[in-house]
Design a protein around this motif. Structure first.
Motif, PDB file in Angstrom:
ATOM      1  N   ILE A  28    -102.812  35.483 -40.027  1.00 47.28           N
ATOM      2  CA  ILE A  28    -102.502  36.322 -41.186  1.00 47.28           C
ATOM      3  C   ILE A  28    -103.794  36.604 -41.930  1.00 47.28           C
ATOM      4  CG2 ILE A  28    -101.282  36.420 -43.386  1.00 47.28           C
ATOM      5  CD1 ILE A  28     -99.013  35.050 -42.147  1.00 47.28           C
ATOM      6  N   GLU A  29    -103.969  37.841 -42.356  1.00 42.43           N
ATOM      7  CA  GLU A  29    -105.235  38.285 -42.931  1.00 42.43           C
ATOM      8  C   GLU A  29    -105.511  37.803 -44.349  1.00 42.43           C
ATOM      9  OE1 GLU A  29    -106.425  42.320 -42.329  1.00 42.43           O
ATOM     10  OE2 GLU A  29    -105.048  42.488 -40.643  1.00 42.43           O
ATOM     11  N   ASP A  30    -104.613  37.125 -44.996  1.00 44.74           N
ATOM     12  CA  ASP A  30    -104.856  36.677 -46.376  1.00 44.74           C
ATOM     13  C   ASP A  30    -105.749  35.433 -46.389  1.00 44.74           C
ATOM     14  OD1 ASP A  30    -103.123  34.755 -45.459  1.00 44.74           O
ATOM     15  OD2 ASP A  30    -101.803  34.815 -47.191  1.00 44.74           O
ATOM     16  N   GLY A  31    -106.935  35.601 -45.899  1.00 48.42           N
ATOM     17  CA  GLY A  31    -107.859  34.474 -45.801  1.00 48.42           C
ATOM     18  C   GLY A  31    -108.001  33.988 -44.367  1.00 48.42           C
ATOM     19  N   LEU A  32    -107.415  34.742 -43.451  1.00 56.13           N
ATOM     20  CA  LEU A  32    -107.455  34.416 -42.020  1.00 56.13           C
ATOM     21  C   LEU A  32    -106.934  33.013 -41.732  1.00 56.13           C
ATOM     22  CD1 LEU A  32    -110.768  36.060 -40.873  1.00 56.13           C
ATOM     23  CD2 LEU A  32    -108.447  36.866 -40.528  1.00 56.13           C
ATOM     24  N   ARG A  33    -105.680  32.798 -42.057  1.00 54.04           N
ATOM     25  CA  ARG A  33    -105.064  31.509 -41.746  1.00 54.04           C
ATOM     26  C   ARG A  33    -104.141  31.665 -40.540  1.00 54.04           C
ATOM     27  NH1 ARG A  33     -99.777  31.342 -43.947  1.00 54.04           N
ATOM     28  NH2 ARG A  33     -99.463  33.072 -45.381  1.00 54.04           N
ATOM     29  N   ILE A  34    -103.980  30.586 -39.807  1.00 53.21           N
ATOM     30  CA  ILE A  34    -103.106  30.597 -38.631  1.00 53.21           C
ATOM     31  C   ILE A  34    -101.655  30.601 -39.097  1.00 53.21           C
ATOM     32  CG2 ILE A  34    -102.350  29.333 -36.593  1.00 53.21           C
ATOM     33  CD1 ILE A  34    -105.145  28.198 -36.369  1.00 53.21           C
ATOM     34  N   ASP A  35    -100.877  31.547 -38.571  1.00 52.75           N
ATOM     35  CA  ASP A  35     -99.456  31.629 -38.880  1.00 52.75           C
ATOM     36  C   ASP A  35     -98.631  30.926 -37.808  1.00 52.75           C
ATOM     37  OD1 ASP A  35     -97.252  32.709 -40.502  1.00 52.75           O
ATOM     38  OD2 ASP A  35     -96.819  33.878 -38.694  1.00 52.75           O
ATOM     39  N   GLY A  36     -99.065  31.022 -36.560  1.00 55.40           N
ATOM     40  CA  GLY A  36     -98.311  30.390 -35.487  1.00 55.40           C
ATOM     41  C   GLY A  36     -98.910  30.670 -34.128  1.00 55.40           C
ATOM     42  N   LEU A  37     -98.237  30.169 -33.115  1.00 56.84           N
ATOM     43  CA  LEU A  37     -98.687  30.310 -31.733  1.00 56.84           C
ATOM     44  C   LEU A  37     -97.618  31.011 -30.914  1.00 56.84           C
ATOM     45  CD1 LEU A  37     -99.972  26.647 -31.217  1.00 56.84           C
ATOM     46  CD2 LEU A  37    -101.319  28.640 -31.895  1.00 56.84           C
ATOM     47  N   ILE A  38     -98.045  31.808 -29.947  1.00 54.47           N
ATOM     48  CA  ILE A  38     -97.141  32.420 -28.983  1.00 54.47           C
ATOM     49  C   ILE A  38     -97.187  31.538 -27.738  1.00 54.47           C
ATOM     50  CG2 ILE A  38     -96.568  34.485 -27.652  1.00 54.47           C
ATOM     51  CD1 ILE A  38     -96.555  34.883 -30.755  1.00 54.47           C
ATOM     52  N   ILE A  39     -96.019  31.049 -27.338  1.00 64.45           N
ATOM     53  CA  ILE A  39     -95.907  30.128 -26.214  1.00 64.45           C
ATOM     54  C   ILE A  39     -95.194  30.833 -25.066  1.00 64.45           C
ATOM     55  CG2 ILE A  39     -95.026  27.876 -25.477  1.00 64.45           C
ATOM     56  CD1 ILE A  39     -96.994  27.776 -27.859  1.00 64.45           C
ATOM     57  N   VAL A  40     -95.739  30.721 -23.862  1.00 63.00           N
ATOM     58  CA  VAL A  40     -95.065  31.266 -22.684  1.00 63.00           C
ATOM     59  C   VAL A  40     -94.723  30.126 -21.734  1.00 63.00           C
ATOM     60  CG1 VAL A  40     -96.093  33.554 -22.844  1.00 63.00           C
ATOM     61  CG2 VAL A  40     -97.233  31.809 -21.512  1.00 63.00           C
ATOM     62  N   GLU A  41     -93.594  30.278 -21.082  1.00 62.01           N
ATOM     63  CA  GLU A  41     -93.104  29.238 -20.183  1.00 62.01           C
ATOM     64  C   GLU A  41     -94.010  29.073 -18.962  1.00 62.01           C
ATOM     65  OE1 GLU A  41     -88.776  27.983 -18.417  1.00 62.01           O
ATOM     66  OE2 GLU A  41     -89.163  30.096 -18.789  1.00 62.01           O
ATOM     67  N   HIS A  66     -92.678  37.424 -14.910  1.00 63.56           N
ATOM     68  CA  HIS A  66     -93.929  36.700 -14.694  1.00 63.56           C
ATOM     69  C   HIS A  66     -94.121  35.562 -15.706  1.00 63.56           C
ATOM     70  CE1 HIS A  66     -98.133  36.092 -13.631  1.00 63.56           C
ATOM     71  NE2 HIS A  66     -98.449  36.234 -14.909  1.00 63.56           N
ATOM     72  N   LEU A  67     -93.830  35.829 -16.993  1.00 60.97           N
ATOM     73  CA  LEU A  67     -94.094  34.861 -18.049  1.00 60.97           C
ATOM     74  C   LEU A  67     -92.996  33.823 -18.223  1.00 60.97           C
ATOM     75  CD1 LEU A  67     -95.410  37.208 -20.890  1.00 60.97           C
ATOM     76  CD2 LEU A  67     -96.762  35.791 -19.338  1.00 60.97           C
ATOM     77  N   GLY A  68     -91.753  34.154 -17.878  1.00 60.96           N
ATOM     78  CA  GLY A  68     -90.637  33.269 -18.192  1.00 60.96           C
ATOM     79  C   GLY A  68     -90.285  33.420 -19.663  1.00 60.96           C
ATOM     80  N   GLY A  69     -89.849  32.336 -20.304  1.00 58.92           N
ATOM     81  CA  GLY A  69     -89.519  32.377 -21.726  1.00 58.92           C
ATOM     82  C   GLY A  69     -90.773  32.597 -22.563  1.00 58.92           C
ATOM     83  N   VAL A  70     -90.610  33.335 -23.668  1.00 58.93           N
ATOM     84  CA  VAL A  70     -91.717  33.589 -24.597  1.00 58.93           C
ATOM     85  C   VAL A  70     -91.208  33.234 -25.991  1.00 58.93           C
ATOM     86  CG1 VAL A  70     -93.353  35.279 -25.510  1.00 58.93           C
ATOM     87  CG2 VAL A  70     -92.570  35.474 -23.143  1.00 58.93           C
ATOM     88  N   TRP A  71     -91.891  32.307 -26.661  1.00 63.10           N
ATOM     89  CA  TRP A  71     -91.439  31.817 -27.958  1.00 63.10           C
ATOM     90  C   TRP A  71     -92.539  31.914 -28.999  1.00 63.10           C
ATOM     91  CZ3 TRP A  71     -90.919  28.736 -23.539  1.00 63.10           C
ATOM     92  CH2 TRP A  71     -89.621  28.684 -23.015  1.00 63.10           C
ATOM     93  N   TYR A  72     -92.097  31.899 -30.259  1.00 61.69           N
ATOM     94  CA  TYR A  72     -93.013  31.838 -31.389  1.00 61.69           C
ATOM     95  C   TYR A  72     -92.921  30.438 -31.990  1.00 61.69           C
ATOM     96  CZ  TYR A  72     -95.120  32.530 -35.893  1.00 61.69           C
ATOM     97  OH  TYR A  72     -95.922  32.392 -36.989  1.00 61.69           O
ATOM     98  N   LEU A  73     -94.067  29.809 -32.179  1.00 62.25           N
ATOM     99  CA  LEU A  73     -94.141  28.472 -32.769  1.00 62.25           C
ATOM    100  C   LEU A  73     -94.870  28.566 -34.106  1.00 62.25           C
ATOM    101  CD1 LEU A  73     -94.004  25.358 -32.764  1.00 62.25           C
ATOM    102  CD2 LEU A  73     -96.099  25.375 -31.387  1.00 62.25           C
ATOM    103  N   PRO A  74     -94.142  28.469 -35.235  1.00 60.96           N
ATOM    104  CA  PRO A  74     -94.829  28.488 -36.528  1.00 60.96           C
ATOM    105  C   PRO A  74     -95.813  27.318 -36.625  1.00 60.96           C
ATOM    106  CG  PRO A  74     -92.450  28.719 -36.814  1.00 60.96           C
ATOM    107  CD  PRO A  74     -92.704  28.346 -35.379  1.00 60.96           C
ATOM    108  N   TRP A  75     -96.951  27.560 -37.243  1.00 63.07           N
ATOM    109  CA  TRP A  75     -97.997  26.540 -37.341  1.00 63.07           C
ATOM    110  C   TRP A  75     -97.482  25.276 -38.031  1.00 63.07           C
ATOM    111  CZ3 TRP A  75    -102.077  25.679 -34.687  1.00 63.07           C
ATOM    112  CH2 TRP A  75    -103.059  24.808 -35.152  1.00 63.07           C
ATOM    113  N   ARG A  76     -96.579  25.435 -39.000  1.00 63.16           N
ATOM    114  CA  ARG A  76     -96.038  24.269 -39.713  1.00 63.16           C
ATOM    115  C   ARG A  76     -95.236  23.343 -38.802  1.00 63.16           C
ATOM    116  NH1 ARG A  76     -92.979  28.639 -41.121  1.00 63.16           N
ATOM    117  NH2 ARG A  76     -90.797  28.508 -40.535  1.00 63.16           N
ATOM    118  N   ASP A  77     -94.817  23.851 -37.627  1.00 61.78           N
ATOM    119  CA  ASP A  77     -94.043  23.047 -36.686  1.00 61.78           C
ATOM    120  C   ASP A  77     -94.900  22.362 -35.626  1.00 61.78           C
ATOM    121  OD1 ASP A  77     -91.783  23.768 -38.075  1.00 61.78           O
ATOM    122  OD2 ASP A  77     -91.231  25.374 -36.695  1.00 61.78           O
TER     123      ASP A  77
END
Length: 104
Positions: A28-41, A66-77
């Motif tokens: 996120i651009e408000d100070g360039l902080r990590i919001d989360g990760l994109i995870i692929v199976e 090709h990728l299988g499941g694709v999930w979003y992992l919030p950084w807080r998790d």
């Protein structure tokens, strides 16, 4: 650690069960902080947006095949990062499918 170092890291849930690999980092651009990760199976490769269910249907199908499941992992998790593994605070079933994030 650089953000690019996270790409390809294994991801496990709180019980140690393999989830997949880190394919991208959402910032996120408000100070360039990590919001989360994109995870692929499977096959953590460069993503081009088709994993978010946009673009031609055949191409989306091929990418998801090709990728299988694709999930979003919030950084807080994220419980921790050790060696080449990211560990979740919860289970795989608690992850949000990436296409749900793309709708907002």
């Amino acid at each position: 650690m650089r953000l690019t170092d996270l790409l390809g890291y294994r991801v496990t849930d709180a019980t140690g069960t393999a989830v997949g690999r880190v394919a991208d980092v959402r910032v996120i651009e408000d100070g360039l902080r990590i919001d989360g990760l994109i995870i692929v199976e499977r096959h953590a490769t460069q993503l081009f947006g088709y994993e978010r269910h946009v673009g031609p249907a055949l191409l989306r199908w091929l990418v998801h095949r090709h990728l299988g499941g694709v999930w979003y992992l919030p950084w807080r998790d994220v419980a921790g990062i050790d060696d080449d593994t990211v560990t979740l605070r919860s289970s795989r079933s608690d992850l949000q499918p990436l296409e749900e994030l793309a709708r907002y």
